[in-house]
Design a protein around this motif. Sequence first.
Motif, PDB file in Angstrom:
ATOM      1  N   LYS A  85      74.123  31.367 -61.135  1.00  0.00           N
ATOM      2  CA  LYS A  85      74.212  32.735 -61.640  1.00  0.00           C
ATOM      3  C   LYS A  85      75.372  32.870 -62.620  1.00  0.00           C
ATOM      4  CE  LYS A  85      77.051  34.383 -57.736  1.00  0.00           C
ATOM      5  NZ  LYS A  85      77.113  35.321 -56.598  1.00  0.00           N
ATOM      6  N   PHE A  86      75.385  33.991 -63.317  1.00  0.00           N
ATOM      7  CA  PHE A  86      76.498  34.383 -64.187  1.00  0.00           C
ATOM      8  C   PHE A  86      77.096  35.655 -63.590  1.00  0.00           C
ATOM      9  CE2 PHE A  86      73.817  31.832 -66.926  1.00  0.00           C
ATOM     10  CZ  PHE A  86      74.733  31.078 -67.649  1.00  0.00           C
ATOM     11  N   GLU A  87      78.063  35.486 -62.718  1.00  0.00           N
ATOM     12  CA  GLU A  87      78.655  36.643 -62.042  1.00  0.00           C
ATOM     13  C   GLU A  87      79.433  37.497 -63.030  1.00  0.00           C
ATOM     14  OE1 GLU A  87      81.712  37.565 -58.319  1.00  0.00           O
ATOM     15  OE2 GLU A  87      80.693  35.635 -58.449  1.00  0.00           O
ATOM     16  N   ASN A  88      79.330  38.800 -62.868  1.00  0.00           N
ATOM     17  CA  ASN A  88      80.027  39.730 -63.752  1.00  0.00           C
ATOM     18  C   ASN A  88      81.484  39.831 -63.318  1.00  0.00           C
ATOM     19  OD1 ASN A  88      80.597  41.624 -65.686  1.00  0.00           O
ATOM     20  ND2 ASN A  88      79.722  43.349 -64.542  1.00  0.00           N
ATOM     21  N   VAL A  89      82.342  39.042 -63.974  1.00  0.00           N
ATOM     22  CA  VAL A  89      83.771  39.036 -63.655  1.00  0.00           C
ATOM     23  C   VAL A  89      84.561  39.311 -64.928  1.00  0.00           C
ATOM     24  CG1 VAL A  89      83.503  37.441 -61.720  1.00  0.00           C
ATOM     25  CG2 VAL A  89      83.888  36.529 -64.029  1.00  0.00           C
ATOM     26  N   PRO A  90      85.790  39.791 -64.799  1.00  0.00           N
ATOM     27  CA  PRO A  90      86.619  40.027 -65.993  1.00  0.00           C
ATOM     28  C   PRO A  90      86.790  38.736 -66.787  1.00  0.00           C
ATOM     29  CG  PRO A  90      87.617  41.042 -64.059  1.00  0.00           C
ATOM     30  CD  PRO A  90      86.484  40.208 -63.555  1.00  0.00           C
ATOM     31  N   ARG A  91      86.647  38.821 -68.086  1.00  0.00           N
ATOM     32  CA  ARG A  91      86.748  37.652 -68.960  1.00  0.00           C
ATOM     33  C   ARG A  91      87.736  37.912 -70.073  1.00  0.00           C
ATOM     34  NH1 ARG A  91      81.847  34.610 -69.413  1.00  0.00           N
ATOM     35  NH2 ARG A  91      82.913  33.479 -71.086  1.00  0.00           N
ATOM     36  N   MET A  92      88.333  36.825 -70.573  1.00  0.00           N
ATOM     37  CA  MET A  92      89.136  36.909 -71.782  1.00  0.00           C
ATOM     38  C   MET A  92      88.214  37.068 -72.980  1.00  0.00           C
ATOM     39  SD  MET A  92      91.853  33.794 -71.245  1.00  0.00           S
ATOM     40  CE  MET A  92      93.024  33.738 -69.895  1.00  0.00           C
ATOM     41  N   SER A  93      88.790  37.398 -74.105  1.00  0.00           N
ATOM     42  CA  SER A  93      88.010  37.408 -75.337  1.00  0.00           C
ATOM     43  C   SER A  93      87.740  35.969 -75.751  1.00  0.00           C
ATOM     44  CB  SER A  93      88.786  38.122 -76.444  1.00  0.00           C
ATOM     45  OG  SER A  93      89.919  37.349 -76.831  1.00  0.00           O
ATOM     46  N   PRO A  94      86.680  35.725 -76.536  1.00  0.00           N
ATOM     47  CA  PRO A  94      86.412  34.354 -76.988  1.00  0.00           C
ATOM     48  C   PRO A  94      87.602  33.725 -77.701  1.00  0.00           C
ATOM     49  CG  PRO A  94      84.522  35.757 -77.438  1.00  0.00           C
ATOM     50  CD  PRO A  94      85.620  36.664 -76.957  1.00  0.00           C
ATOM     51  N   GLU A  95      88.341  34.527 -78.472  1.00  0.00           N
ATOM     52  CA  GLU A  95      89.512  33.999 -79.177  1.00  0.00           C
ATOM     53  C   GLU A  95      90.568  33.505 -78.201  1.00  0.00           C
ATOM     54  OE1 GLU A  95      87.050  36.336 -81.665  1.00  0.00           O
ATOM     55  OE2 GLU A  95      88.081  36.941 -79.826  1.00  0.00           O
ATOM     56  N   GLU A  96      90.721  34.229 -77.081  1.00  0.00           N
ATOM     57  CA  GLU A  96      91.697  33.811 -76.066  1.00  0.00           C
ATOM     58  C   GLU A  96      91.198  32.614 -75.273  1.00  0.00           C
ATOM     59  OE1 GLU A  96      93.923  37.947 -74.805  1.00  0.00           O
ATOM     60  OE2 GLU A  96      91.813  37.700 -74.205  1.00  0.00           O
ATOM     61  N   GLU A  97      89.890  32.571 -74.993  1.00  0.00           N
ATOM     62  CA  GLU A  97      89.336  31.472 -74.196  1.00  0.00           C
ATOM     63  C   GLU A  97      89.457  30.137 -74.919  1.00  0.00           C
ATOM     64  OE1 GLU A  97      85.942  33.564 -71.404  1.00  0.00           O
ATOM     65  OE2 GLU A  97      85.399  32.989 -73.447  1.00  0.00           O
ATOM     66  N   MET A  98      89.476  30.158 -76.251  1.00  0.00           N
ATOM     67  CA  MET A  98      89.622  28.911 -77.002  1.00  0.00           C
ATOM     68  C   MET A  98      90.916  28.178 -76.673  1.00  0.00           C
ATOM     69  SD  MET A  98      88.284  29.926 -80.830  1.00  0.00           S
ATOM     70  CE  MET A  98      86.624  30.504 -81.143  1.00  0.00           C
TER      71      MET A  98
END
Length: 332
Positions: A172-185
């Motif tokens: 599954k893809f649980e709905n959890v808080p995520r960073m922005s793509p720029e931060e995840e890089m």
Amino acid sequence: MAISKLFAPILPSAVNAWLERRRIAAANRKPPQTFTEHVVSWIKTIVWALTMVTIINGLAIASFTVPTGSMEDTVMPGDFVFVNKFIYGPSTPQVIPFLNQPLPYWKTPPVIDPKIGDVIVFVFPGNRDEVKPRNFEYYLKRCMGTPGDVVEVRNRKVFVNNSEVPLPPLGKFENVPRMSPEEEMFITFPIGAGFTPDNFGPIRVPKKGDIIALTPENALGWKVFIQREGHSFDPNSLRLDGEPVTQYVVERDYVFGMGDNRNKSLDSRFFGFIPLNNVVGTPMFVYWSWENIDYEAMARRERAGFVGPQIERSLWEKIKRIRWSRLFTIIR
């Protein structure tokens, strides 16, 4: 019947003689009389039991407790599973039971190697920027790439060698808080590649003998990988063990692991490749399960503006939340 007599036809004479001596010694041994003798007898029994547990744990079957929700709903946090360690190569003991102290270990060749889709248990190699992990830990993920495979994640879909690998039935893809793509890089592997967890690669899973071209642009991203293989490497001067280089020859085979709970998994997208030799087994079935994480308390803490490690329930709360329906669940 004595063991030495039962197996006499198939055991070497030296082994038969040793077993016979033990049988005679056991028959002539006097039961403990004094308090000191009782204590010594108990210590010997405990040491023998620990030795046998350690040997069995290394050679055939081990118990593993699932600590996090990264593989939900295939396995759940609080699941206790039996792990088949024989299939990927029995090993000498890797850890001292109950003390969790790592031991130098040696593995025999595997019966089979992990393949795409297998659930694997492995010794955690360390976070992305760690040559050695801070603690000895076993992780559990799904193998999504074997030596020489090219792995890519495109908009959450996983492709291996340009063929899509479907999300597992209970993934599954649980709905959890995520960073922005720029931060995840900035937190994904390898450093500087610009990958995100949802759009990762393509990247080749290293295979023994592979040649990695080293440039000023990618050297930092391969620094820890090379150091984990036992070398010193300066990404600024491109020096390997003190000598200038433009390439590196991979010395081990690796696999790529991902959690079934894709948005809530610390896996190879973040810490990098898993040495094949670190893979110790595959889970077989759940033999016990309870809700060990207090998600309500963690939610209250987060609403108050605090973050921290998982909060464990008390023993009584765990007992009240035994998951009877999960007992003897086969893990696929």
